[in-house]
Scaffold this active site. Sequence first.
Site, PDB file in Angstrom:
ATOM      1  N   ASP A  47       0.860  -1.189   0.000  1.00 44.56           N
ATOM      2  CA  ASP A  47       0.000   0.000   0.000  1.00 44.56           C
ATOM      3  C   ASP A  47       0.893   1.235   0.000  1.00 44.56           C
ATOM      4  O   ASP A  47       1.740   1.416   0.888  1.00 44.56           O
ATOM      5  CB  ASP A  47      -0.918   0.004   1.222  1.00 44.56           C
ATOM      6  CG  ASP A  47      -1.937   1.116   1.158  1.00 44.56           C
ATOM      7  OD1 ASP A  47      -3.032   0.883   0.616  1.00 44.56           O
ATOM      8  OD2 ASP A  47      -1.638   2.223   1.674  1.00 44.56           O
ATOM      9  N   GLU A  96      -4.426   2.359  -4.583  1.00 44.75           N
ATOM     10  CA  GLU A  96      -2.982   2.290  -4.356  1.00 44.75           C
ATOM     11  C   GLU A  96      -2.585   0.973  -3.697  1.00 44.75           C
ATOM     12  O   GLU A  96      -1.511   0.846  -3.134  1.00 44.75           O
ATOM     13  CB  GLU A  96      -2.525   3.463  -3.471  1.00 44.75           C
ATOM     14  CG  GLU A  96      -3.053   3.453  -2.047  1.00 44.75           C
ATOM     15  CD  GLU A  96      -4.409   4.141  -1.904  1.00 44.75           C
ATOM     16  OE1 GLU A  96      -4.763   4.495  -0.788  1.00 44.75           O
ATOM     17  OE2 GLU A  96      -5.109   4.304  -2.932  1.00 44.75           O
TER      18      GLU A  96
END
Length: 516
Positions: free
Chosen positions: A381, A425
């Site tokens: 992430d 993301e």
Amino acid sequence: MTTGQRALCLISGNVILTFLLTMLARNLLINPDLLAIEQAADRKDIARFEQSIDRYRNILEGRIRRIYSAAGLLEGLDSGIQWQPLVHPLAEIGGYEDLDYYILSNNTGEISELHAGELAVRTKSYPGPAVKPEILEHVLPRLRGATGSTISGLYLSTSDGPLAYAAGKSTWRNKNLPSVYIAVRRLNATLIHEFTERLGLVTELVPAQTFNKEISDSQTKPGQRDEQDAFYTVLYGDDAQAVLHLKFQAAPRAFDDKPFSPTIWVGMLIAAGSWSLVFIYVYYRTVTPLRRITRTLQLIRQTNNFNKHLVYKPKDEFGKLVNECNELLKHISQHTEKLESYSYEDALTGLGNRRHFQEKLQNHFSIAKRKNLLVSAIVFDLDNFKQYNDTYGHDGGDEVLRQFANILKQSFTRELDVVARTGGEEFIVLILDVSASDSLRLANRVVERLFELNIPHQANHAEGRVTVSAGVATGYINKEPSLEPIIIHADAALYKAKQQGRNRSCQHQNDSTGEP
């Protein structure tokens, strides 16, 4: 009666009259002569094929005559010469090349030998033992009284299918020598192709059952063309039994016998004068709406907006067509949405998307369970990515995502490695047969490589550059119903990495390390 109905009656009357006159002229004057010419050409093609079969039989007979001439010359030499051992080489010279097999026998068939020819050896389709007595039973009666001559014919073998053969019989002073020689060639698709290729024909060998069914379905007779310009014929053997069922594919018919043919349109030109009376009416009631609908369809094609509908208010036949077009557009729209949802690739990064990952997840679960392999899930992430988009814009964010995706592609290159973008993301990697320590090392390497790119990120106060956090979980399947527990553990490890300050990898502590 409405104007449209009157126009329809007027046009219909002209069309029917023109059609009848044209059909009478064509069917009574033109087509019968053209059909006779066509049938004569088809019969000629069949005759040419039959002649090629006869020529091939003559070639086989000539081969046998040459063998017996050579053998007879040897027998007439000095009686002290032991020429009998040359019988088999002579027979093999004549019977091996370009044949499936040949038979050597005495006059009664009590002493006989079956030998494979070149074709049977090359294709490894050796004749079965049942074919020899079958051929001898058919050929030997035909050879009685034919000493010194040759015969040939076609025969349908129960055990080996359609055959072409040539046979000869001779009398030797040595009664132990074979007096009968039979050369056999299978009439298979390969040989038929050789014949028809030389003749410039397109011919197919079909089974008897298929032959009868296709003739029945087309409602034709042997030698008569069907609607697909194919015609059929049967070749019969020595015993008047059908040996070959053949399908010939002819060139397209040289004349048109369909109801709506060019000749019909010539006749319809006669009615053009009467059609002009209704042209203005048809133009304003049909052509104008059609042009409007055409423009709408062009717009739909250019914009791919299949949710847009065509507009036509009258409830006539054209209105029904428009309604069907609208239903078709709705159908296309639904299927387009399905195709988009079925896409496996993330358009921005080129990695697999969530659907791709879910399918690979089940596949890796099956492999790991069957082979008892370690499974590692690594969840990535990007840190403070929302703030990055707010600061540098979405175009800049997209470029960061692409660069990070390239790092993942370069870091996980094995065939079974699964790399996917599962969120804005968020990325996930699934690897097999890698220990917990090595999985953590791989995750750390990805974190370090992104750090080394030194992509500025003002909102990331700790590092001042773009960083990523990773969570790693490794374990065996054991009795788990899926890989979801491992992914959940990897998510928990990612959360821990975020809590510890980001830009790092953390490993789930309760997993199996995979170390010996």
